[in-house]
Design an enzyme around this catalytic site. Structure first.
Site, PDB file in Angstrom:
ATOM      1  N   ALA A  67       0.846  -1.200   0.000  1.00 39.22           N
ATOM      2  CA  ALA A  67       0.000   0.000   0.000  1.00 39.22           C
ATOM      3  C   ALA A  67       0.876   1.242   0.000  1.00 39.22           C
ATOM      4  CB  ALA A  67      -0.922   0.011   1.218  1.00 39.22           C
ATOM      5  N   ASP A  68       0.340   2.302  -0.585  1.00 41.06           N
ATOM      6  CA  ASP A  68       1.017   3.596  -0.518  1.00 41.06           C
ATOM      7  C   ASP A  68      -0.042   4.692  -0.525  1.00 41.06           C
ATOM      8  OD1 ASP A  68       3.839   4.817  -0.615  1.00 41.06           O
ATOM      9  OD2 ASP A  68       2.624   6.084  -1.929  1.00 41.06           O
TER      10      ASP A  68
END
Length: 186
Positions: A67-68
């Site tokens: 995730a970012d």
């Protein structure tokens, strides 16, 4: 087969734990550099994919979640601040306006890869220079995209939110849960 979170973020781990999703962590260390002309959504997706793939290469029989999260205001992508001056610049930019928080998520598993994004709109009240300085002095903004944590002291200045609150914290947990269910991880 298990689930690995390719992140060192304590907020992402806490969100998964509270949702009672069993996982282990193995942080991915990939360069977080936006390519020229790369759209913000594509950037968040690419970083999530790069993180998940980096760990999935070491664990081909597991599922890996990358995730970012990025903050976008007036076409400016705001990541983690480099220092206190950068944090102040970001907070001035966010004050008295609405911005978007986008999280790219990628689930890599045996013979599968799913990449999705979630975007939430956040409106921030006007901030004085003293409020900005006091907030930076807490240290809270220094490890967060856009230089703020909605779940902390900064909550006093959030006047509206449209979308997934947990996305702003760092992981759109309902979307992640749906992906995990769809792929048979849960």
């Amino acid at each position: 087969m298990g689930l690995i979170l390719a992140s060192a973020s304590p907020r992402r781990s806490e969100l998964l734990r509270k949702a009672r999703i069993v996982f282990r962590t193995e942080p991915a260390h990939v360069p977080e550099q936006r390519s020229p002309h790369e759209e913000p959504k594509a950037y968040a997706e690419r970083l999530a994919r790069d993180k998940a793939r980096a760990i999935a290469a070491k664990h081909p029989n597991d599922f890996v979640l990358g995730a970012d999260t990025i903050v976008v205001c007036d076409a400016h992508v705001l990541e983690k601040p480099a220092d206190e001056l950068d944090a102040a610049r970001m907070l001035r930019l966010l004050a008295n306006r609405t911005h978007q928080v986008t999280t790219g998520v990628c689930l890599c598993g045996p013979q599968s890869e799913i990449v999705e994004t979630e975007t939430t709109r956040v409106t921030v009240a006007p901030l004085t220079d003293d409020e900005i300085a006091d907030y930076i002095h807490t240290g809270e903004p220094m490890d967060k995209a856009g230089a703020y944590g909605i779940q902390g002291m900064f909550s006093r200045w959030v006047t509206a939110i449209e979308g997934d609150y947990f996305n702003v914290v760092g992981l759109p947990i309902a979307r992640v849960y749906a992906i995990l269910r769809r792929t048979g991880v849960l």
